[in-house]
Write an enzyme that holds these catalytic residues in place. Structure first.
Site: not given
Length: 288
Positions: A2-3
């Site tokens: 997750p960015e």
DNA sequence: CGCATTTCCTGGTAGC
DNA sequence: TGCTACCAGGAAATGC
């Protein structure tokens, strides 16, 4: 992993569900430690809103009787963290369950197999125990963030631009995937010292970051392995990646082979033809 | 302070 | 099949 686009996708799904909900109880199923510090304090507080800074989710918690927020729930998904409505059958790697008052779904599960994630409660706005959040750079999609400001931030360091982007200091929310993508789009070699990226390239890099982060957000992010939205969906951006995971394949700009190297202990894919390292002459970096 | 190195953790996979 | 070895990496901790 997750960015920014993945965390923002999750934030958008959580917000209508969690805003205003009272946390009746907290269940910690992982060993207590700094990653879950203060978590028990969430009980009895309502969630004022669901916000995001970089890759962090920030949920201010209303005080007793609905007074202004005194605590803040800080969530970082690490590499494998998933947030989803609680299910009767407990996931093998369930770490935290929040029990919520009101209509179904009445529980939020935090599942984190690799345990790189965080789920902690701090006094609102006090991030002493979270140095990266404390020193977090500007939001890349914020229009107030200009190439000039970005250049000023990059000028503070001589480390490789790839590593400096991952530090979250010059700009927030960029991880390994989108760093490689943006550097390729902007034609910047990952090993270029941050301060040596000239203003024109900085502007291109900011534009590239906005393009790739924005496009990925529209696709609900990139699912390589573990990332899922709150409703269990995969992100659709993987097929649009130009460099990440494509070492040995053809560069979509020049047709040459993409190469892989290690920068700051991180796997890095780039095009040696399209991303040239500036030369050092008389102590100054010059392009081409 | 800046910067480099080490640490945390488990699923997946390569190799035998 | 079952074993070992190794790899993926975001951010904190540690060591200059």
């Amino acid at each position: 992993m997750p960015e920014l686009p993945e965390v923002e996708t999750i934030r958008r799904q959580l917000a209508p569900w969690l805003t205003g909900r009272l946390i009746e109880g907290v269940e910690l199923l992982a060993p207590m430690g700094p990653k879950y510090a203060g978590l028990e304090r969430a009980a009895g507080h309502a969630i004022e809103s669901v916000n995001r800074r970089g890759k962090y989710l920030l949920l201010p918690l209303l005080g007793e009787g609905g007074s202004s927020p005194d605590y803040e729930l800080v969530v970082h998904l690490g590499m494998t963290g998933v947030l989803r409505p609680a299910e009767a059958e407990r996931h093998k790697h369930l770490r935290v369950r929040l029990e919520l008052a009101g209509p179904d779904p009445t529980g939020l599960d935090f599942i984190d197999p690799r345990r790189f994630g965080r789920f902690t409660v701090v006094a609102k706005g006090e991030y002493e125990s979270l140095p990266t959040l404390k020193e977090l750079g500007p939001e890349p999609l914020d229009h107030a963030f200009t190439p000039e400001l970005f250049a000023a931030n990059l000028a503070r360091s001589r480390v490789a631009i790839k590593s400096y982007l991952l530090s979250q200091r010059p700009v927030a929310g960029v991880g390994n995937i989108y760093a490689d993508e943006a550097l390729w789009r902007a034609g910047v070699h990952p090993l270029t010292p941050a301060a040596a990226v000239e203003l024109g390239r900085v502007a291109a890099l900011l534009g590239a970051l906005r393009d790739v982060l924005g496009a990925s957000l529209e696709a609900q992010g990139t699912t390589l392995n573990d990332y899922r939205t709150v409703y269990g969906e995969s992100g659709d951006y993987m097929g649009s990646l130009d460099v990440y995971g494509r070492a040995g394949a053809e560069c979509r700009r020049c047709g040459g082979p993409l190469e892989r190297m290690v920068v700051g202990q991180r796997g890095t894919t780039y095009c040696p033809e399209c991303q040239r390292l500036p030369r050092l002459r008389d102590g100054e970096w010059e392009d081409e």
